[in-house]
Design a protein around this motif. Sequence first.
Motif, short mmCIF file in Angstrom:
data_model
loop_
_atom_site.label_atom_id
_atom_site.label_comp_id
_atom_site.label_asym_id
_atom_site.label_seq_id
_atom_site.Cartn_x
_atom_site.Cartn_y
_atom_site.Cartn_z
N PRO A 34 -39.92 43.75 2.31
CA PRO A 34 -38.86 44.51 1.62
C PRO A 34 -37.85 43.55 0.99
CG PRO A 34 -39.27 45.40 3.82
CD PRO A 34 -40.03 44.12 3.74
N SER B 36 -30.17 49.31 -9.41
CA SER B 36 -31.40 50.08 -9.25
C SER B 36 -32.54 49.15 -8.89
CB SER B 36 -31.74 50.82 -10.55
OG SER B 36 -32.12 49.90 -11.56
N LEU B 37 -33.64 49.75 -8.47
CA LEU B 37 -34.82 48.95 -8.15
C LEU B 37 -35.39 48.26 -9.38
CD1 LEU B 37 -36.86 50.96 -5.49
CD2 LEU B 37 -35.72 48.75 -5.23
N GLU B 38 -35.04 48.75 -10.57
CA GLU B 38 -35.48 48.08 -11.78
C GLU B 38 -34.93 46.65 -11.84
OE1 GLU B 38 -37.75 49.44 -13.74
OE2 GLU B 38 -37.71 51.15 -12.36
N ALA C 123 -34.25 44.79 -9.18
CA ALA C 123 -35.05 44.03 -8.22
C ALA C 123 -36.41 43.67 -8.80
CB ALA C 123 -35.21 44.82 -6.92
N MET C 124 -37.01 44.60 -9.52
CA MET C 124 -38.32 44.35 -10.11
C MET C 124 -38.25 43.24 -11.16
SD MET C 124 -39.86 48.22 -10.44
CE MET C 124 -41.34 47.65 -11.25
N ALA D 192 -37.79 39.93 -9.22
CA ALA D 192 -39.02 39.55 -8.53
C ALA D 192 -40.11 39.14 -9.52
CB ALA D 192 -39.51 40.72 -7.68
N PHE E 116 -43.13 42.28 -3.53
CA PHE E 116 -42.30 42.86 -2.47
C PHE E 116 -42.67 44.30 -2.21
CE2 PHE E 116 -40.16 43.95 -6.38
CZ PHE E 116 -39.52 45.15 -6.16
N ASP E 117 -42.19 44.81 -1.09
CA ASP E 117 -42.47 46.18 -0.65
C ASP E 117 -41.44 47.10 -1.31
OD1 ASP E 117 -42.73 48.59 0.65
OD2 ASP E 117 -42.58 47.78 2.68
N ARG E 118 -41.84 47.72 -2.40
CA ARG E 118 -40.90 48.54 -3.17
C ARG E 118 -40.40 49.74 -2.38
NH1 ARG E 118 -41.61 50.73 -9.41
NH2 ARG E 118 -39.62 51.87 -9.47
N ALA E 119 -41.24 50.32 -1.55
CA ALA E 119 -40.87 51.54 -0.83
C ALA E 119 -39.71 51.31 0.13
CB ALA E 119 -42.07 52.09 -0.07
N SER F 46 -37.39 48.77 -0.23
CA SER F 46 -36.42 47.89 -0.87
C SER F 46 -35.23 48.69 -1.38
CB SER F 46 -37.08 47.14 -2.02
OG SER F 46 -38.12 46.29 -1.55
#
Length: 337
Positions: A87, A104-106, A108-109, A112, A119-122, A124
């Motif tokens: 994560p 947002s997770l965007e 992080a993406m 990364a 990475f473990d998106r679920a 994170s």
Amino acid sequence: MSKPSILSVGARSPLGLSALQTSLVWRSGKLVPTPVEWQTSRGHRIGSVRAACLPDDLVGTPRLVALAAPALCEAVAGAGDRARGAPLLIATGEPKPGFEDAPSLETAMSIALDAGVIFDRARSAVIGMGHAGFGLLLERAVDLVTRGGAPAVIVGAVDSYHHEACMKWLEEGFRLHAEGSENGIIPSEGAAFVVVTPGMTGGMARIGAVACGLEEGHEEGEAPDIGHAMNEVVRRAAATVGARPVPWLLTDMNGERHRVRRWSFVKIRNKTMLDPEQTVVFDGPDEMGDPGAALGALLAVHACVGFATGHADGLSSAMIGLSSEARERAAFVLEAA
């Protein structure tokens, strides 16, 4: 139960291209603010502390990605296969002019992807919460490795003030240190990451405790902020420190009067725990400027490198205390491995 560990670290800052370089230069006091092309409303040049490896015309979210990706890559490389698919928890600054994108997770993406990290998106998360954000995510990381079954969690932070609109926003709020305004910050930037694992040998530091809380009062509210929550999280974290007083205190004191007042309350109320004659105090922004949300992660990296290289001068544990501009407060203890 053994304490969770910090296995590896990474950093990118105006002081260095790596965790080691950043920490050693930070300790040596090499802060050199340089002018930007923007001016204050009074016509004075604005100075800041920024990463020389990045062009000045790189601003906004792309700048955050450029700061964070190398730091993330360094931390993951130091952990080997342990961090693969872990994560990823990232703290960023609260939305501000020039950096309006909601966390947002965007984000992080993008970081990364640039770092080449899977990475473990679920499991994170990305939050925008100022100084204390890293402390809150470190608490979540500890929970994931101790109770959630995660073999490793990558947690870090990134922030910057490098944008003309952001500098003007700081000035309008009387938060920009400049000629005629002594109550402001020296804007800075940076990114840092640590890889947290369950208790194990061979890490850089052990996580002794993490304590988080919410302040009832607020600088701009009717009820004044007199440091109750900051005092509480510091006491809860310090309860785990075997030595008295706390050997090493790393703070987010950046020269703003409300933060100075808050830390003054904490120190006055805890003279046995924070002995002015024995506790070594390191006010991070003094020698880096204020890198916003990245500060907590950078201070954690500084302590870890200090333990690993010996520049901590034999100090066996460190407490990092953080407070956001809003109500969030956090303190955590790191112990030499």
